[in-house]
Design an enzyme around this catalytic site. Sequence first.
Site, PDB file in Angstrom:
ATOM      1  N   ASN A 155       0.808  -1.235   0.000  1.00  0.00           N
ATOM      2  CA  ASN A 155       0.000   0.000   0.000  1.00  0.00           C
ATOM      3  C   ASN A 155       0.833   1.273   0.000  1.00  0.00           C
ATOM      4  O   ASN A 155       0.450   2.254  -0.632  1.00  0.00           O
ATOM      5  CB  ASN A 155      -1.002  -0.021   1.170  1.00  0.00           C
TER       6      ASN A 155
ATOM      7  N   GLY B 125       2.175  -5.939   7.307  1.00  0.00           N
ATOM      8  CA  GLY B 125       1.257  -6.576   6.363  1.00  0.00           C
ATOM      9  C   GLY B 125      -0.007  -7.004   7.083  1.00  0.00           C
ATOM     10  O   GLY B 125      -0.347  -6.462   8.152  1.00  0.00           O
TER      11      GLY B 125
ATOM     12  N   THR C 267      -1.062 -13.007   7.846  1.00  0.00           N
ATOM     13  CA  THR C 267       0.337 -13.304   7.509  1.00  0.00           C
ATOM     14  C   THR C 267       1.210 -13.133   8.748  1.00  0.00           C
ATOM     15  O   THR C 267       2.113 -13.946   9.001  1.00  0.00           O
ATOM     16  CB  THR C 267       0.847 -12.360   6.391  1.00  0.00           C
TER      17      THR C 267
ATOM     18  N   GLU D  32       3.714  -5.199  12.319  1.00  0.00           N
ATOM     19  CA  GLU D  32       2.794  -4.075  12.121  1.00  0.00           C
ATOM     20  C   GLU D  32       1.674  -4.590  11.223  1.00  0.00           C
ATOM     21  O   GLU D  32       1.891  -4.829  10.027  1.00  0.00           O
ATOM     22  CB  GLU D  32       3.520  -2.902  11.444  1.00  0.00           C
TER      23      GLU D  32
ATOM     24  N   CYS E  96      -3.172   1.715   6.196  1.00  0.00           N
ATOM     25  CA  CYS E  96      -3.571   0.972   7.399  1.00  0.00           C
ATOM     26  C   CYS E  96      -4.182   1.905   8.437  1.00  0.00           C
ATOM     27  O   CYS E  96      -4.918   1.451   9.314  1.00  0.00           O
ATOM     28  CB  CYS E  96      -2.364   0.251   7.979  1.00  0.00           C
TER      29      CYS E  96
ATOM     30  N   GLU F 228       7.777   0.598  16.116  1.00  0.00           N
ATOM     31  CA  GLU F 228       8.735   1.188  15.184  1.00  0.00           C
ATOM     32  C   GLU F 228       8.866   2.658  15.551  1.00  0.00           C
ATOM     33  O   GLU F 228       8.163   3.160  16.406  1.00  0.00           O
ATOM     34  CB  GLU F 228       8.229   1.005  13.756  1.00  0.00           C
TER      35      GLU F 228
HETATM   36  P1  NDP Z   1       0.263  -9.325   3.238  1.00  0.00           P
HETATM   37  O1  NDP Z   1       0.301  -9.786   4.641  1.00  0.00           O
HETATM   38  O2  NDP Z   1      -0.438 -10.139   2.235  1.00  0.00           O
HETATM   39  O3  NDP Z   1       1.730  -9.123   2.672  1.00  0.00           O
HETATM   40  C1  NDP Z   1       2.707  -8.300   3.295  1.00  0.00           C
HETATM   41  C2  NDP Z   1       4.081  -8.761   2.858  1.00  0.00           C
HETATM   42  O4  NDP Z   1       4.302 -10.080   3.350  1.00  0.00           O
HETATM   43  C3  NDP Z   1       4.255  -8.846   1.349  1.00  0.00           C
HETATM   44  O5  NDP Z   1       5.587  -8.533   1.011  1.00  0.00           O
HETATM   45  C4  NDP Z   1       3.940 -10.309   1.078  1.00  0.00           C
HETATM   46  O6  NDP Z   1       4.494 -10.754  -0.124  1.00  0.00           O
HETATM   47  C5  NDP Z   1       4.614 -10.952   2.278  1.00  0.00           C
HETATM   48  N1  NDP Z   1       4.147 -12.286   2.609  1.00  0.00           N
HETATM   49  C6  NDP Z   1       2.955 -12.875   2.316  1.00  0.00           C
HETATM   50  N2  NDP Z   1       2.929 -14.143   2.785  1.00  0.00           N
HETATM   51  C7  NDP Z   1       4.109 -14.346   3.407  1.00  0.00           C
HETATM   52  C8  NDP Z   1       4.692 -15.453   4.080  1.00  0.00           C
HETATM   53  N3  NDP Z   1       4.055 -16.611   4.229  1.00  0.00           N
HETATM   54  N4  NDP Z   1       5.942 -15.312   4.590  1.00  0.00           N
HETATM   55  C9  NDP Z   1       6.618 -14.159   4.479  1.00  0.00           C
HETATM   56  N5  NDP Z   1       6.131 -13.084   3.822  1.00  0.00           N
HETATM   57  C10 NDP Z   1       4.885 -13.164   3.308  1.00  0.00           C
HETATM   58  O7  NDP Z   1      -0.311  -7.830   3.301  1.00  0.00           O
HETATM   59  P2  NDP Z   1      -0.660  -6.894   2.079  1.00  0.00           P
HETATM   60  O8  NDP Z   1       0.550  -6.732   1.228  1.00  0.00           O
HETATM   61  O9  NDP Z   1      -1.943  -7.343   1.494  1.00  0.00           O
HETATM   62  O10 NDP Z   1      -0.850  -5.501   2.826  1.00  0.00           O
HETATM   63  C11 NDP Z   1      -2.041  -5.048   3.349  1.00  0.00           C
HETATM   64  C12 NDP Z   1      -2.060  -5.261   4.850  1.00  0.00           C
HETATM   65  O11 NDP Z   1      -0.987  -4.565   5.467  1.00  0.00           O
HETATM   66  C13 NDP Z   1      -3.314  -4.708   5.486  1.00  0.00           C
HETATM   67  O12 NDP Z   1      -3.795  -5.635   6.421  1.00  0.00           O
HETATM   68  C14 NDP Z   1      -2.817  -3.453   6.198  1.00  0.00           C
HETATM   69  O13 NDP Z   1      -3.583  -3.069   7.299  1.00  0.00           O
HETATM   70  C15 NDP Z   1      -1.452  -3.870   6.606  1.00  0.00           C
HETATM   71  N6  NDP Z   1      -0.627  -2.714   6.868  1.00  0.00           N
HETATM   72  C16 NDP Z   1      -0.283  -2.433   8.170  1.00  0.00           C
HETATM   73  C17 NDP Z   1       0.448  -1.288   8.466  1.00  0.00           C
HETATM   74  C18 NDP Z   1       0.861  -0.980   9.863  1.00  0.00           C
HETATM   75  O14 NDP Z   1       1.708  -0.113  10.037  1.00  0.00           O
HETATM   76  N7  NDP Z   1       0.330  -1.641  10.863  1.00  0.00           N
HETATM   77  C19 NDP Z   1       0.865  -0.360   7.420  1.00  0.00           C
HETATM   78  C20 NDP Z   1       0.450  -0.759   6.094  1.00  0.00           C
HETATM   79  C21 NDP Z   1      -0.272  -1.902   5.850  1.00  0.00           C
HETATM   80  P3  NDP Z   1       3.639 -10.740  -1.511  1.00  0.00           P
HETATM   81  O15 NDP Z   1       2.768  -9.529  -1.491  1.00  0.00           O
HETATM   82  O16 NDP Z   1       4.712 -10.666  -2.498  1.00  0.00           O
HETATM   83  O17 NDP Z   1       2.891 -12.012  -1.496  1.00  0.00           O
END
Ligand code: NDP
Length: 482
Positions: free
Chosen positions: A150, A226, A230, A248, A282, A461
Amino acid sequence: MIKLQNYIGGRLCEPAAGGYLDDIDPATGIVFAMIPDSNGVDVAAAVEAAKSAFPGWSLTSPEVRHDAMMRIASLIERDLEQLAKAESLDNGKPVSLAKAVDIPRAVANFKFYATAAMHFASESHQTAGQAINYTLRQPLGVVGCISPWNLPLYLFTWKIAPALAAGNCVVAKPSEITPYTAFLLSELCIEAGLPPGVLNIVHGTGPQAGAAIVDHPDVKAISFTGGTKTGEWIASQAAPKFKKLSLELGGKNPNIIFADCDYESMLDTTVRSSFSNQGQICLCGSRIYVERPLYDRFKGDFVERTKALRVGDPSEPDTNIGAVVSQAHMEKVLSYVDLAKQEGGTVLVGGSRIRLEGRCRDGYFIEPAVIEGLAHDCRTNQEEIFGPVVTIAPFDTENEVLEYANSVRYGLSATVWTENLSRAHRVAERLDAGIVWVNCWLLRDLRTPFGGVKDSGMGREGGFEALRFFTEEKNVCIKVDH
Ligand code: NDP
């Protein structure tokens, strides 16, 4: 076609198995780049490179690390325009937003931690008449940084910068959905003369490349941003290996509006806090609770202001709402609008896919949606949608709105609008949220700790917290003979 490459040991290289994934422009639905589909072999090579670089980098003085990071910051600043366009191409967000927020923040992240490295200190404690203790903070070694789609460069650098500043070597993976700016960053690191292996960027999917980073025995810590699901999986893998973890995760943030608020300021900011980046921040407020005397006025004005948002080509300067990140994500967001209707909600505006004309006709655009009439505990109000969809509802008392606000599993952020200072403090204290904004939104002082409570994550963080996360703390106790 642009071909992205991994950045391992200071060099750009192909993935070991030779496979590539598509990088799709969400505004057009067209594949514009090929992404290395890396696997455990690539991650192992990156970890080896990081291990080789660690003895040198960890012993450099903070001044040397500062200078290297400041060079990277100034190269990002130099290429701001190009990086903003790349980020928009990857993610669908308006170029103007990437130029104003994402890329400047990546610069700020490097500058902040370059200077923080120079001010990082440790404590000493005297045990009266017996000993002096001091805290020794040492870099961990090789650490893993995994970030979402995002805010691609913003969040990627928010992890990498403190890790490097603390003297670690990094293996990082951007989201496979938005890898382009991370690739451009690797080119800038080469230009900046960052020693080979200090930062390694491996592209690929989460379950393959990401999981290999989490799994690798020589990766001592994982900093992950993420989804909560995950994060849960990563925690389950990392815990038995006793890796340090910073998570996070997701949010479902309340925006609480009291009738005594500064109305115009609240309205302007609430439009932004609901729909910036297509609601894919987020920290966006997705559940808006309005004190009853103000509810009808707010509803009318907010719906009008939402209608007036221009959904359009992200490259055009007057576009307010770009494309959501992918077709799959668009379908997920739209399915929540359907769910809201099934749960008894009324869609006051938006909530459908929009077909633009011209080059963006196949893009993933959604009209921003405002929904009312839903119970606070229905699925629409409990699950993270992460798109341009908000719900609005009235409330009568402080206790009632706090119950609604705190009823979700998440606790990332909250916003409170009131001119009553005592109430602001009282409500902030009782909200389950890692950050509470009073009469503002998304104002961040990088020195403050950042992170969620409940299922929104663990660890903090920001500021020196992040430097402490990326170090091992030892106590040295010296006996003093008197
Ligand atoms: P994901 O959890 O799907 O992915 C986040 C990252 O983790 C990506 O690089 C993804 O790779 C990777 N990933 C996925 N599966 C695995 C695994 N099994 N092992 C290791 N790495 C993995 O989240 P999104 O990318 O869909 O992001 C959206 C989410 O992030 C929302 O829930 C949002 O709220 C949260 N978020 C939280 C923030 C905070 O500060 N708390 C800030 C911004 C977002 P790939 O995409 O290549 O599969």
